[in-house]
Design a protein around this motif. Structure first.
Motif, PDB file in Angstrom:
ATOM      1  N   GLY A  13       0.872  -1.302   0.097  1.00 46.13           N
ATOM      2  CA  GLY A  13      -0.005   0.077  -0.189  1.00 46.13           C
ATOM      3  C   GLY A  13       0.758   1.216  -0.003  1.00 46.13           C
ATOM      4  N   LEU A  14       1.969   1.149   0.584  1.00 43.41           N
ATOM      5  CA  LEU A  14       2.789   2.214   0.535  1.00 43.41           C
ATOM      6  C   LEU A  14       3.494   2.547  -0.809  1.00 43.41           C
ATOM      7  CD1 LEU A  14       5.421   2.221   3.670  1.00 43.41           C
ATOM      8  CD2 LEU A  14       3.750   4.066   3.125  1.00 43.41           C
ATOM      9  N   LEU A  15       3.607   1.629  -1.632  1.00 43.80           N
ATOM     10  CA  LEU A  15       4.238   1.995  -3.009  1.00 43.80           C
ATOM     11  C   LEU A  15       2.959   2.919  -3.733  1.00 43.80           C
ATOM     12  CD1 LEU A  15       5.601  -1.555  -4.132  1.00 43.80           C
ATOM     13  CD2 LEU A  15       6.930   0.735  -3.544  1.00 43.80           C
ATOM     14  N   VAL A  16       1.706   2.244  -3.495  1.00 47.46           N
ATOM     15  CA  VAL A  16       0.643   2.946  -3.945  1.00 47.46           C
ATOM     16  C   VAL A  16       0.449   4.338  -3.534  1.00 47.46           C
ATOM     17  CG1 VAL A  16      -1.760   3.010  -4.610  1.00 47.46           C
ATOM     18  CG2 VAL A  16      -0.477   0.935  -4.591  1.00 47.46           C
ATOM     19  N   ILE A  17       0.689   4.535  -2.378  1.00 47.72           N
ATOM     20  CA  ILE A  17       0.315   6.028  -1.579  1.00 47.72           C
ATOM     21  C   ILE A  17       1.512   6.796  -2.016  1.00 47.72           C
ATOM     22  CG2 ILE A  17       0.557   7.213   0.537  1.00 47.72           C
ATOM     23  CD1 ILE A  17      -0.835   4.912   1.685  1.00 47.72           C
ATOM     24  N   THR A  18       2.899   6.572  -2.175  1.00 46.79           N
ATOM     25  CA  THR A  18       3.961   7.279  -2.576  1.00 46.79           C
ATOM     26  C   THR A  18       3.984   7.440  -3.846  1.00 46.79           C
ATOM     27  OG1 THR A  18       5.268   5.334  -2.720  1.00 46.79           O
ATOM     28  CG2 THR A  18       5.446   6.347  -0.601  1.00 46.79           C
ATOM     29  N   ALA A  19       3.388   6.574  -4.837  1.00 44.27           N
ATOM     30  CA  ALA A  19       3.071   6.944  -6.234  1.00 44.27           C
ATOM     31  C   ALA A  19       2.189   8.056  -6.348  1.00 44.27           C
ATOM     32  CB  ALA A  19       2.758   5.638  -6.833  1.00 44.27           C
ATOM     33  N   TRP A  20       0.892   7.775  -5.764  1.00 45.70           N
ATOM     34  CA  TRP A  20       0.086   8.995  -5.831  1.00 45.70           C
ATOM     35  C   TRP A  20       0.227  10.290  -5.160  1.00 45.70           C
ATOM     36  CZ3 TRP A  20      -3.265  10.889  -1.419  1.00 45.70           C
ATOM     37  CH2 TRP A  20      -4.501  11.560  -2.037  1.00 45.70           C
ATOM     38  N   ARG A  21       1.473  10.082  -4.195  1.00 44.35           N
ATOM     39  CA  ARG A  21       1.691  11.468  -3.804  1.00 44.35           C
ATOM     40  C   ARG A  21       2.818  11.881  -4.788  1.00 44.35           C
ATOM     41  NH1 ARG A  21      -1.049  14.619  -0.667  1.00 44.35           N
ATOM     42  NH2 ARG A  21       0.861  15.195   0.269  1.00 44.35           N
ATOM     43  N   LYS A  22       3.145  11.183  -5.655  1.00 41.55           N
ATOM     44  CA  LYS A  22       4.154  11.846  -6.605  1.00 41.55           C
ATOM     45  C   LYS A  22       5.761  11.869  -5.880  1.00 41.55           C
ATOM     46  CE  LYS A  22       1.239  13.865  -9.895  1.00 41.55           C
ATOM     47  NZ  LYS A  22       0.742  15.176 -10.711  1.00 41.55           N
ATOM     48  N   ILE A  23       6.114  10.997  -5.278  1.00 42.81           N
ATOM     49  CA  ILE A  23       7.192  10.956  -4.365  1.00 42.81           C
ATOM     50  C   ILE A  23       8.154  10.292  -5.121  1.00 42.81           C
ATOM     51  CG2 ILE A  23       8.579  10.143  -2.409  1.00 42.81           C
ATOM     52  CD1 ILE A  23       5.978  10.250  -0.619  1.00 42.81           C
ATOM     53  N   PRO A  24       9.561  10.755  -5.584  1.00 42.81           N
ATOM     54  CA  PRO A  24      10.305  10.159  -6.715  1.00 42.81           C
ATOM     55  C   PRO A  24      10.890   8.769  -5.668  1.00 42.81           C
ATOM     56  CG  PRO A  24      10.998  12.410  -6.212  1.00 42.81           C
ATOM     57  CD  PRO A  24       9.926  11.976  -5.179  1.00 42.81           C
ATOM     58  N   ALA A  25      11.357   7.909  -6.728  1.00 44.26           N
ATOM     59  CA  ALA A  25      11.699   6.504  -6.446  1.00 44.26           C
ATOM     60  C   ALA A  25      12.725   6.439  -5.369  1.00 44.26           C
ATOM     61  CB  ALA A  25      12.610   5.715  -7.503  1.00 44.26           C
ATOM     62  N   ILE A  26      13.790   7.154  -5.059  1.00 43.37           N
ATOM     63  CA  ILE A  26      14.768   6.724  -3.886  1.00 43.37           C
ATOM     64  C   ILE A  26      14.149   7.192  -2.689  1.00 43.37           C
ATOM     65  CG2 ILE A  26      16.643   7.776  -3.049  1.00 43.37           C
ATOM     66  CD1 ILE A  26      18.102   7.747  -5.827  1.00 43.37           C
ATOM     67  N   PRO A  27      13.389   8.278  -2.331  1.00 43.60           N
ATOM     68  CA  PRO A  27      12.661   8.561  -0.988  1.00 43.60           C
ATOM     69  C   PRO A  27      11.489   7.679  -0.963  1.00 43.60           C
ATOM     70  CG  PRO A  27      12.257  10.325  -2.595  1.00 43.60           C
ATOM     71  CD  PRO A  27      13.466   9.644  -3.298  1.00 43.60           C
ATOM     72  N   ALA A  28      10.929   7.278  -2.007  1.00 38.79           N
ATOM     73  CA  ALA A  28       9.734   6.194  -1.809  1.00 38.79           C
ATOM     74  C   ALA A  28      10.360   4.973  -1.304  1.00 38.79           C
ATOM     75  CB  ALA A  28       8.970   6.093  -3.218  1.00 38.79           C
ATOM     76  N   LEU A  29      11.165   4.504  -1.845  1.00 36.05           N
ATOM     77  CA  LEU A  29      12.073   3.268  -1.449  1.00 36.05           C
ATOM     78  C   LEU A  29      12.771   3.432  -0.171  1.00 36.05           C
ATOM     79  CD1 LEU A  29      14.040   2.127  -4.609  1.00 36.05           C
ATOM     80  CD2 LEU A  29      12.078   0.856  -3.727  1.00 36.05           C
ATOM     81  N   MET A  30      13.209   4.610   0.383  1.00 34.58           N
ATOM     82  CA  MET A  30      13.424   4.729   1.450  1.00 34.58           C
ATOM     83  C   MET A  30      12.513   4.781   2.721  1.00 34.58           C
ATOM     84  SD  MET A  30      16.863   7.424   1.189  1.00 34.58           S
ATOM     85  CE  MET A  30      17.574   6.920   2.929  1.00 34.58           C
ATOM     86  N   ILE A  31      11.495   5.291   2.654  1.00 30.17           N
ATOM     87  CA  ILE A  31      10.325   5.110   3.286  1.00 30.17           C
ATOM     88  C   ILE A  31       9.578   3.740   3.472  1.00 30.17           C
ATOM     89  CG2 ILE A  31       7.949   5.851   3.673  1.00 30.17           C
ATOM     90  CD1 ILE A  31       8.385   8.415   2.191  1.00 30.17           C
TER      91      ILE A  31
END
Length: 303
Positions: free
Chosen positions: A239-257
């Motif tokens: 679900g975090l992957l979907v949320i970070t994508a929806w929030r348009k967070i770049p790949a590196i910070p999204a992975l770190m979260i």
């Protein structure tokens, strides 16, 4: 003092570089590092002979290295995430669900569309391949499909998703360099990417049609399912992957979260020493089942 070589000289150097790499790697079976260092040294010396200063060559070399740091860091994060997702049951859950829901006849087209959708949501082919792709490789291999065919299928879907996503680094970079509106750029990409996806879908349907899981593969799956413990926890990082994508967070910070949240879940049941070893060396299952070991023993920065 010139800072760039003329086009003819540059093209000549490029051809010589390709020849040296080809002869060294293919002809003599050398590690790519040695011929690559030879090529770099040759280019610097030739450039100096034609008026390029040592300082300009050094600056260009460092600039080239810096452009590769982001993908390198992304690979390290992906290795850590794979290990954490294996250790916390996320990938085993995805494999278990795949065995339960996917039929052999529909596996290939489903894998193609799944990776295409996830790639579009995330905007990263690397991340898609290292998460959903890893699970699909495990499921498809045990169903009796050729691993190369599965890899080609998930790669096709992930690349389509990467190219059609407004969150993709490469898509944003291409539109920025060409000074084109992002969505206009994606729309124009569809002239080539969409026919490729449709053709790939047709091919996966044809290749999957009539495929029957062999008795040996069925027996392996039957023995493997009790060893895979599905967990509701898998919904959280996915679900975090979907949320970070929806929030348009770049790949590196999204992975770190995602790594941070998965690390917290892991540390609640294991020591910090085990956590550090997991990130670096990857996950190793305690099971002695050869099939499970082949599926699960992977990940980590060192991989």
């Amino acid at each position: 003092m010139v800072t760039k070589l003329k086009t003819k000289i540059s093209v000549t150097l490029l051809l010589v570089a390709v020849a040296i790499l080809a002869v060294g790697v293919i002809g003599f079976g050398l590690s790519p590092i040695a011929p690559l260092m030879l090529v770099i040294g040759l280019i610097i010396v030739v450039a100096r002979c034609f008026g390029v200063s040592w300082q300009a060559s050094q600056k260009a070399l460092l600039s080239g290295v810096s452009s590769g740091i982001a993908p390198l860091f992304l690979f390290l994060l992906i290795g850590s995430l794979i290990a954490l997702w294996l250790a916390t049951g996320v990938i085993p859950t995805m494999i278990w669900v795949g065995f339960k829901l996917l039929s052999p006849q529909l596996f290939l087209p489903t894998a193609l569309l799944s990776t295409a959708i996830v790639g579009t949501l995330i905007g990263s082919a690397f991340t898609t391949l290292s998460t959903v792709g890893v699970a699909l490789m495990g499921v498809g291999t045990l169903m009796g499909f050729d691993p190369a065919l599965i890899a080609g299928t998930v790669l096709s879907g992930a690349i389509f998703g990467d190219k059609s996503s407004p969150l993709s680094d490469s898509t944003n970079l291409a539109s920025a360099i060409s000074e084109t509106d992002l969505f206009a750029h994606i729309k124009n990409l569809m002239w080539t990417t969409l026919p490729a996806l449709i053709l790939s879908l047709v091919m996966t349907i044809i290749l999957g049609f009539g495929h029957q899981t062999s008795g040996d593969a069925t027996a392996k799956i039957s023995r493997l399912l009790p060893l895979l413990a599905p967990t509701w926890w898998a919904i959280v990082p996915l679900g975090l992957l979907v949320i970070t994508a929806w929030r348009k967070i770049p790949a590196i910070p999204a992975l770190m979260i995602n790594i941070l949240i998965s690390s917290i879940a892991f540390v609640t049941q294991h020591s910090l020493t085990a956590w550090a070893d997991l990130l670096v060396n990857g996950f190793k299952t305690s099971s002695h089942n050869a099939t499970l070991m082949a599926l699960m023993n992977r990940g980590g920065m060192s991989a």
